[in-house]
Motif scaffolding. Sequence first.
Motif, PDB file in Angstrom:
ATOM      1  N   PRO A   8      51.580  53.950  52.806  1.00  0.00           N
ATOM      2  CA  PRO A   8      50.180  53.746  53.189  1.00  0.00           C
ATOM      3  C   PRO A   8      50.066  53.369  54.667  1.00  0.00           C
ATOM      4  N   ILE A   9      49.101  53.962  55.342  1.00  0.00           N
ATOM      5  CA  ILE A   9      48.839  53.690  56.758  1.00  0.00           C
ATOM      6  C   ILE A   9      47.405  53.200  56.892  1.00  0.00           C
ATOM      7  N   THR A  10      47.219  52.115  57.635  1.00  0.00           N
ATOM      8  CA  THR A  10      45.886  51.583  57.919  1.00  0.00           C
ATOM      9  C   THR A  10      45.662  51.684  59.422  1.00  0.00           C
ATOM     10  N   LEU A  11      44.528  52.286  59.805  1.00  0.00           N
ATOM     11  CA  LEU A  11      44.170  52.429  61.212  1.00  0.00           C
ATOM     12  C   LEU A  11      43.007  51.511  61.544  1.00  0.00           C
ATOM     13  N   ASP A  12      43.043  50.919  62.728  1.00  0.00           N
ATOM     14  CA  ASP A  12      41.923  50.111  63.215  1.00  0.00           C
ATOM     15  C   ASP A  12      41.586  50.576  64.627  1.00  0.00           C
ATOM     16  N   SER A  13      40.607  51.480  64.710  1.00  0.00           N
ATOM     17  CA  SER A  13      40.227  52.054  66.005  1.00  0.00           C
ATOM     18  C   SER A  13      39.248  51.158  66.762  1.00  0.00           C
ATOM     19  N   SER A  14      38.849  50.023  66.153  1.00  0.00           N
ATOM     20  CA  SER A  14      37.935  49.109  66.841  1.00  0.00           C
ATOM     21  C   SER A  14      38.685  48.217  67.840  1.00  0.00           C
ATOM     22  N   LYS A  15      40.005  48.160  67.718  1.00  0.00           N
ATOM     23  CA  LYS A  15      40.828  47.344  68.621  1.00  0.00           C
ATOM     24  C   LYS A  15      41.158  48.137  69.886  1.00  0.00           C
ATOM     25  N   SER A  16      41.544  47.435  70.933  1.00  0.00           N
ATOM     26  CA  SER A  16      41.968  48.089  72.161  1.00  0.00           C
ATOM     27  C   SER A  16      43.259  47.434  72.643  1.00  0.00           C
ATOM     28  N   PRO A  17      44.396  48.143  72.584  1.00  0.00           N
ATOM     29  CA  PRO A  17      44.541  49.510  72.115  1.00  0.00           C
ATOM     30  C   PRO A  17      44.404  49.607  70.587  1.00  0.00           C
ATOM     31  N   LYS A  18      44.161  50.829  70.108  1.00  0.00           N
ATOM     32  CA  LYS A  18      43.991  51.060  68.661  1.00  0.00           C
ATOM     33  C   LYS A  18      45.259  50.650  67.922  1.00  0.00           C
ATOM     34  N   GLN A  19      45.083  50.167  66.672  1.00  0.00           N
ATOM     35  CA  GLN A  19      46.213  49.645  65.911  1.00  0.00           C
ATOM     36  C   GLN A  19      46.457  50.439  64.631  1.00  0.00           C
ATOM     37  N   MET A  20      47.732  50.509  64.252  1.00  0.00           N
ATOM     38  CA  MET A  20      48.165  51.193  63.040  1.00  0.00           C
ATOM     39  C   MET A  20      49.137  50.272  62.315  1.00  0.00           C
ATOM     40  N   THR A  21      48.949  50.116  61.005  1.00  0.00           N
ATOM     41  CA  THR A  21      49.868  49.335  60.184  1.00  0.00           C
ATOM     42  C   THR A  21      50.427  50.250  59.104  1.00  0.00           C
ATOM     43  N   ILE A  22      51.750  50.271  58.958  1.00  0.00           N
ATOM     44  CA  ILE A  22      52.413  51.106  57.957  1.00  0.00           C
ATOM     45  C   ILE A  22      53.192  50.198  57.015  1.00  0.00           C
ATOM     46  N   ASN A  23      52.982  50.399  55.701  1.00  0.00           N
ATOM     47  CA  ASN A  23      53.724  49.647  54.690  1.00  0.00           C
ATOM     48  C   ASN A  23      54.866  50.532  54.198  1.00  0.00           C
ATOM     49  N   THR A  24      56.103  50.191  54.586  1.00  0.00           N
ATOM     50  CA  THR A  24      57.266  51.014  54.253  1.00  0.00           C
ATOM     51  C   THR A  24      57.992  50.554  52.987  1.00  0.00           C
ATOM     52  N   ALA A  25      57.374  49.682  52.215  1.00  0.00           N
ATOM     53  CA  ALA A  25      58.005  49.192  50.981  1.00  0.00           C
ATOM     54  C   ALA A  25      57.993  50.277  49.909  1.00  0.00           C
ATOM     55  N   LYS A  30      58.156  44.028  47.730  1.00  0.00           N
ATOM     56  CA  LYS A  30      57.258  43.241  48.569  1.00  0.00           C
ATOM     57  C   LYS A  30      56.873  44.076  49.792  1.00  0.00           C
ATOM     58  N   GLU A  31      55.671  43.856  50.311  1.00  0.00           N
ATOM     59  CA  GLU A  31      55.207  44.589  51.491  1.00  0.00           C
ATOM     60  C   GLU A  31      56.187  44.484  52.647  1.00  0.00           C
ATOM     61  N   ARG A  32      56.412  45.606  53.334  1.00  0.00           N
ATOM     62  CA  ARG A  32      57.189  45.642  54.582  1.00  0.00           C
ATOM     63  C   ARG A  32      56.294  46.323  55.611  1.00  0.00           C
ATOM     64  N   LEU A  33      55.641  45.528  56.432  1.00  0.00           N
ATOM     65  CA  LEU A  33      54.647  46.064  57.352  1.00  0.00           C
ATOM     66  C   LEU A  33      55.230  46.284  58.746  1.00  0.00           C
ATOM     67  N   SER A  34      54.939  47.445  59.299  1.00  0.00           N
ATOM     68  CA  SER A  34      55.265  47.751  60.685  1.00  0.00           C
ATOM     69  C   SER A  34      53.954  47.846  61.450  1.00  0.00           C
ATOM     70  N   HIS A  35      53.902  47.221  62.611  1.00  0.00           N
ATOM     71  CA  HIS A  35      52.678  47.189  63.415  1.00  0.00           C
ATOM     72  C   HIS A  35      52.871  48.026  64.677  1.00  0.00           C
ATOM     73  N   LEU A  36      51.959  48.958  64.888  1.00  0.00           N
ATOM     74  CA  LEU A  36      52.032  49.860  66.037  1.00  0.00           C
ATOM     75  C   LEU A  36      50.681  49.896  66.739  1.00  0.00           C
ATOM     76  N   ILE A  37      50.703  50.312  67.999  1.00  0.00           N
ATOM     77  CA  ILE A  37      49.476  50.699  68.682  1.00  0.00           C
ATOM     78  C   ILE A  37      49.570  52.203  68.879  1.00  0.00           C
ATOM     79  N   TYR A  38      48.400  52.859  68.997  1.00  0.00           N
ATOM     80  CA  TYR A  38      48.426  54.315  69.124  1.00  0.00           C
ATOM     81  C   TYR A  38      47.283  54.797  69.999  1.00  0.00           C
TER      82      TYR A  38
END
Length: 76
Positions: A8-25, A30-38
């Motif tokens: 699952p990928i969650t995007l937040d385009s309201s942030k600057s820079p835009k943010q993406m969270t990926i759950n690689t579990a 248990k959740e394993r979240l990776s935090h990226l900007i894009y």
Amino acid sequence: GEVKATWPITLDSSKSPKQMTINTAEPGEKERLSHLIYKIEGDTLTTCSGGRKFPSEFTENTVKGCYLTVRKRVAP
């Protein structure tokens, strides 16, 4: 054989820079979240991963765990 994963990928385009969270579990883990900007510019997607925290800029710093990736869409 081929290995497939659905993350699952969650995007937040309201942030600057835009943010993406990926759950690689895997399912049931248990959740394993990776935090990226894009950013998307034309056919180019640029991401910068920060691990547990969102990076603040698009620069690679492997000591801090920040990895810059640029992907270009290939015409079909």
